[in-house]
Scaffold this active site. Structure first.
Site, PDB file in Angstrom:
ATOM      1  N   ARG A 112      38.606  44.205  51.099  1.00 33.60           N
ATOM      2  CA  ARG A 112      37.767  42.871  51.246  1.00 33.60           C
ATOM      3  C   ARG A 112      37.929  42.662  52.738  1.00 33.60           C
ATOM      4  O   ARG A 112      38.714  43.292  53.669  1.00 33.60           O
ATOM      5  CB  ARG A 112      38.178  41.594  50.519  1.00 33.60           C
ATOM      6  CG  ARG A 112      39.695  41.172  50.774  1.00 33.60           C
ATOM      7  CD  ARG A 112      39.964  39.913  50.129  1.00 33.60           C
ATOM      8  NE  ARG A 112      41.656  39.719  50.333  1.00 33.60           N
ATOM      9  CZ  ARG A 112      42.200  38.636  49.690  1.00 33.60           C
ATOM     10  NH1 ARG A 112      41.535  37.852  49.000  1.00 33.60           N
ATOM     11  NH2 ARG A 112      43.580  38.744  49.876  1.00 33.60           N
ATOM     12  N   ASN A 150      36.998  32.828  53.633  1.00 35.01           N
ATOM     13  CA  ASN A 150      38.115  32.737  53.026  1.00 35.01           C
ATOM     14  C   ASN A 150      39.213  33.263  54.262  1.00 35.01           C
ATOM     15  O   ASN A 150      39.060  34.504  54.551  1.00 35.01           O
ATOM     16  CB  ASN A 150      38.335  33.527  51.812  1.00 35.01           C
ATOM     17  CG  ASN A 150      39.817  33.046  51.072  1.00 35.01           C
ATOM     18  OD1 ASN A 150      39.981  32.100  50.737  1.00 35.01           O
ATOM     19  ND2 ASN A 150      40.717  34.269  51.069  1.00 35.01           N
ATOM     20  N   GLU A 151      40.284  32.554  54.519  1.00 29.67           N
ATOM     21  CA  GLU A 151      41.213  32.953  55.631  1.00 29.67           C
ATOM     22  C   GLU A 151      40.687  33.792  56.564  1.00 29.67           C
ATOM     23  O   GLU A 151      41.075  34.917  56.872  1.00 29.67           O
ATOM     24  CB  GLU A 151      42.399  33.657  54.661  1.00 29.67           C
ATOM     25  CG  GLU A 151      43.275  32.759  53.676  1.00 29.67           C
ATOM     26  CD  GLU A 151      44.327  33.573  52.856  1.00 29.67           C
ATOM     27  OE1 GLU A 151      44.085  34.613  52.780  1.00 29.67           O
ATOM     28  OE2 GLU A 151      45.127  32.883  52.372  1.00 29.67           O
ATOM     29  N   GLU A 308      45.740  26.814  48.651  1.00 31.56           N
ATOM     30  CA  GLU A 308      46.358  27.867  47.680  1.00 31.56           C
ATOM     31  C   GLU A 308      47.694  27.863  47.552  1.00 31.56           C
ATOM     32  O   GLU A 308      48.370  27.792  48.884  1.00 31.56           O
ATOM     33  CB  GLU A 308      45.812  29.436  48.057  1.00 31.56           C
ATOM     34  CG  GLU A 308      44.336  29.496  48.143  1.00 31.56           C
ATOM     35  CD  GLU A 308      44.343  30.968  48.501  1.00 31.56           C
ATOM     36  OE1 GLU A 308      45.062  31.869  48.562  1.00 31.56           O
ATOM     37  OE2 GLU A 308      43.085  31.285  48.815  1.00 31.56           O
ATOM     38  N   TRP A 316      52.337  40.849  46.290  1.00 33.24           N
ATOM     39  CA  TRP A 316      52.091  41.602  47.974  1.00 33.24           C
ATOM     40  C   TRP A 316      53.248  41.554  48.721  1.00 33.24           C
ATOM     41  O   TRP A 316      53.296  41.983  49.806  1.00 33.24           O
ATOM     42  CB  TRP A 316      50.872  41.052  48.887  1.00 33.24           C
ATOM     43  CG  TRP A 316      50.781  39.609  48.649  1.00 33.24           C
ATOM     44  CD1 TRP A 316      49.945  38.585  47.884  1.00 33.24           C
ATOM     45  CD2 TRP A 316      51.581  38.619  49.743  1.00 33.24           C
ATOM     46  NE1 TRP A 316      50.207  37.326  48.176  1.00 33.24           N
ATOM     47  CE2 TRP A 316      51.177  37.396  49.413  1.00 33.24           C
ATOM     48  CE3 TRP A 316      52.601  38.875  50.515  1.00 33.24           C
ATOM     49  CZ2 TRP A 316      51.747  36.029  49.910  1.00 33.24           C
ATOM     50  CZ3 TRP A 316      53.101  37.680  51.195  1.00 33.24           C
ATOM     51  CH2 TRP A 316      52.671  36.112  50.790  1.00 33.24           C
ATOM     52  N   GLU A 356      44.783  42.428  42.494  1.00 33.27           N
ATOM     53  CA  GLU A 356      45.770  41.243  42.503  1.00 33.27           C
ATOM     54  C   GLU A 356      46.257  40.710  40.893  1.00 33.27           C
ATOM     55  O   GLU A 356      46.472  39.834  40.528  1.00 33.27           O
ATOM     56  CB  GLU A 356      45.335  40.016  43.312  1.00 33.27           C
ATOM     57  CG  GLU A 356      45.077  40.316  44.565  1.00 33.27           C
ATOM     58  CD  GLU A 356      44.775  39.272  45.653  1.00 33.27           C
ATOM     59  OE1 GLU A 356      45.255  38.889  46.490  1.00 33.27           O
ATOM     60  OE2 GLU A 356      43.647  38.336  45.190  1.00 33.27           O
ATOM     61  N   LYS A 357      46.107  41.737  40.027  1.00 34.92           N
ATOM     62  CA  LYS A 357      46.461  41.517  38.606  1.00 34.92           C
ATOM     63  C   LYS A 357      47.730  40.974  38.411  1.00 34.92           C
ATOM     64  O   LYS A 357      48.105  40.609  37.202  1.00 34.92           O
ATOM     65  CB  LYS A 357      45.784  42.855  37.702  1.00 34.92           C
ATOM     66  CG  LYS A 357      46.505  43.916  38.134  1.00 34.92           C
ATOM     67  CD  LYS A 357      46.148  45.207  36.973  1.00 34.92           C
ATOM     68  CE  LYS A 357      46.367  46.525  37.446  1.00 34.92           C
ATOM     69  NZ  LYS A 357      45.443  46.764  38.574  1.00 34.92           N
ATOM     70  N   HIS A 359      49.432  39.059  40.101  1.00 37.25           N
ATOM     71  CA  HIS A 359      49.783  37.784  40.821  1.00 37.25           C
ATOM     72  C   HIS A 359      49.756  36.466  39.768  1.00 37.25           C
ATOM     73  O   HIS A 359      48.875  36.566  38.864  1.00 37.25           O
ATOM     74  CB  HIS A 359      48.707  37.694  41.752  1.00 37.25           C
ATOM     75  CG  HIS A 359      48.950  36.494  42.906  1.00 37.25           C
ATOM     76  ND1 HIS A 359      49.065  35.089  42.583  1.00 37.25           N
ATOM     77  CD2 HIS A 359      48.893  36.476  44.193  1.00 37.25           C
ATOM     78  CE1 HIS A 359      49.114  34.276  43.774  1.00 37.25           C
ATOM     79  NE2 HIS A 359      49.225  35.240  44.632  1.00 37.25           N
TER      80      HIS A 359
END
Ligand code: GAL
Length: 672
Positions: A112, A150-151, A308, A316, A356-357, A359
């Protein structure tokens, strides 16, 4: 904030990514959200490829159904522009618009944030999807907040491609007007770097040796501004379409350092931030508190939104340690204690696939028969009970100066010691104040300081003359200033203030230093009170990292080095200046000594520290305009503690629990 978002209480929810799931799951999601007390979800953050599957071809049907379903369930939406995830078709069509690193690597896609902030094609594509999205959902009763991108600056903070270099030249033209002014500001006579025109200037790419420091500092300023321009463009499109709904973007205050968030904070309607604890730090509650205090300060003291955090492990870090029972609630309430009117998570439902599974989420892979889900539901209930806290504010008598320009400048090469670090010194001072139970705000060096009694400026390296003058007059009129080494050294162009260090603040500190005398790695000196002041407030201790060839020109030494190459030189000084006092800490004292020095400065400033605060216990107050107030007592230790109650007597807080005390009536809320 809660009123602006029309929520009627603390915002609770998380990033919702329904496109990762078959439609049958969506109805269950809404039912579970209601069970957990969720009232707000962030939607569409990475949905560009689904919303615009081919250039100019839009598919909003699925998002309509999601938003309508949420609305029917009474759940509000924080709707995102999806521009942090440009689709593959964009990447294929614009291979030259990908970000380039300082050493010339072109970054690929399939992750991303593959975009160059200065790419006109990217800007155009962002504007198109933003226009379509805003036009479709403006006025939708479910949408209470817009979430731009986002960020910003998270994965690609600076791009070194040709387009970015050209945009940098324009930015420089705007800042300096003439190339002579740039040459002067950058000191380009050194190493024969003189430029004949702005077109000759490049981005500070990897070079055979250290690139001009002012060029690098300006490139960081430019890069923060380039991203801000992207944010503003999307925000303005949304605002024109939906003028009454507030707009935000999620910062990473205190976690990443790529944006000058003082400038960014002026551009959002609601300040929002993301925060993740560092699982390997046992005392990560201090980093959390710092980030929350910084976010509140960016919001000018107004309530803010925790956009968040995580219910348990992230995916991560080196070792993704699960949160212990109660930790999620403790983290959440610690943010609320420091001014958050919203507690959100990444993410609602744990992904089955993708990067990110692993997380954690509000709905874990194992489903609802889980500790995490039960804690999510309990937290929802607890937050509903805390609705009256919304809108109240945290007040601080002490402030720490935070300046991204000093942070960036100190990160550059060729400084007197690699151990000079803005963030390291901020953390050292913040931790001592946190442990002493002193609530602090963060301030920009040019902020109005009149509401503070004590201002701490650790490593405020960049100090233009005007900033120094403002600090000087604040001390003269009664303020207590405490600065540490490498403060007041250079102006806005990273050019040294001459005549002895710390140039810009010599007079107010009453000291003069001829030479920096940094210590060797792990070298420590003994600190003692000088003979004539034996028995002064500060206890003897040790120091590392830094020392100076310091002489007193009005200040008195509170501590001096007792041995090593700096034996006999002042290490900590105090100067009565006008109506105020200025402390200089010319070394890095051990924690106990720093604590003693800070307590002496707090006493000078008349800031009271709470007594009877057990180790690991945090107490923070929020006060409403009508005089109501709440004290959050957060017990980070494993064992029960008894702390003095605001109205007298004691209150018991079980290990790991949070009590919220009503200050007026002294009625304790339930334990977590
Ligand atoms: C944030 C990001 C989220 C998710 C999360 C994982 O930085 O905004 O999309 O990646 O980290 O912790």
């Amino acid at each position: 904030m809660a009123q602006r978002l029309r929520l009627g209480g603390i915002a609770y929810g998380g990033d919702y990514n329904p496109e990762q799931w078959p439609e049958e799951v969506w109805a269950e999601d809404v039912a579970l959200m209601r069970q957990a007390g969720v009232n707000l979800v962030s939607l569409g953050i990475f949905s560009w490829a689904r919303l615009e599957p081919r250039p100019g071809e839009f598919d909003f049907g699925w998002l309509d159904r999601v938003i309508d379903g949420l609305h029917a369930g009474g759940i509000a939406v924080d709707l995102a522009t999806p521009t942090a995830a440009p689709p593959a078709w964009f990447q294929r069509a614009h291979p030259d618009d990908r970000p380039v690193t300082a050493d010339g690597r072109v970054l690929g896609y399939g992750a991303r944030q593959t975009y160059c902030p200065s790419s006109p094609a990217y800007a155009e594509a962002c504007a198109r999807i933003t226009r379509e999205l805003a036009a479709r959902y403006a006025g939708h009763p479910a949408v209470v907040l817009w979430h731009i991108h986002n960020e910003y600056g998270c994965h690609v903070a600076r791009c070194y491609c040709e387009r970015s270099a050209a945009a940098f030249q324009e930015w420089l033209t705007d800042r300096y007007k003439t190339v002579d002014a740039l040459n002067e500001a950058w000191g380009t006579s050194f190493w024969g770097q003189r430029y004949g025109s702005f077109e000759e200037v490049d981005a500070p790419r990897a070079a055979p040796s250290a690139v001009n420091p002012t060029q690098q500092l300006d490139f960081r300023r430019f890069s923060s501004d380039a991203l801000l321009a992207r944010y503003r463009a999307e925000r303005d499109i949304v605002r024109a379409a939906d003028p009454d709904v507030p707009i935000t973007t999620n910062f990473m205050a205190g976690l990443t350092d790529n944006l000058d968030l003082w400038a960014w904070a002026r551009e959002v309607d609601v300040v929002a931030t993301d925060h993740y604890t560092s699982a390997e730090r046992a005392d990560n509650q201090i980093g959390l508190a710092l980030s929350a205090d910084l976010t509140r300060s960016l919001a000018g003291g107004a309530p803010w939104l925790l956009m968040e955090h995580s219910t348990s492990a992230v995916n991560w870090q080196q070792r993704n340690i699960a949160k212990r029972p109660g930790e999620m609630a403790r983290n959440s309430l610690a943010h609320v204690a420091r001014g958050a009117d919203g507690v959100m998570f990444f993410q609602w439902r744990a992904s089955r696939a993708g990067a990110e599974k692993y997380h954690s989420a509000m709905v874990p892979h194992a489903g609802t028969d889980t500790r995490i889900w039960r804690e999510v539901v309990d937290l929802g209930t607890r937050l509903q009970q805390l609705a009256p806290v919304c809108g109240s504010r945290v007040r601080a008598e002490a402030a720490i100066v935070w300046d991204w320009e000093s942070l960036w400048a100190l990160d550059l090469e060729y400084r007197p010691s690699v151990e000079l670090s803005f963030r390291e010194r901020i953390d050292a001072y913040y931790e001592r104040l946190w442990r002493a139970g002193v609530t602090v705000d963060f301030v920009h060096p040019t902020a109005d300081l009149s509401g503070y009694r004590l201002v701490v400026a650790p490593s405020m390296y960049v100090t233009p003359t005007a900033w120094a003058e403002q600090l000087r007059s604040w001390v003269r009129s009664g303020g207590t200033l405490l600065t540490s080494y490498f403060t007041g050294i250079v102006d806005e162009n990273d050019a040294v203030h001459l005549g002895g260090y710390p140039g810009a603040l010599r007079d107010v500190l009453g000291v003069r230093s001829e030479e920096f005398l940094p210590l060797r790695k792990d070298e420590r000196t003994k600190l003692v009170a000088p003979p004539r002041l034996d028995g002064a407030a500060a206890a003897p201790g040790t120091a590392g990292r830094w020392a100076e060839d310091l002489t007193l020109t009005g200040a008195s030494a509170v501590l001096q080095h007792a041995d090593g190459p700096v034996a006999g030189r002042p290490a900590v000084t105090r100067h009565a200046y006008g109506e105020g006092t200025a402390w200089y800490v010319a070394t890095a004292p051990d924690p106990g000594t720093l604590d003693a020095v800070l307590r002496a400065a707090l006493a000078d400033a008349g800031v009271r520290t709470p007594s009877g605060l057990p180790d690991g216990v945090e107490r923070v107050r929020r006060v409403a305009e009508d005089g109501r107030g709440w004290e959050f007592v957060i017990n980070h230790a494993d064992t029960e503690v008894a702390v003095p109650a605001p109205g007298g007597g004691h209150v018991t807080v079980p290990g790991g629990a949070v009590e919220v005390l009503d200050i007026a009536s002294n009625i304790a809320g339930g334990a977590v």
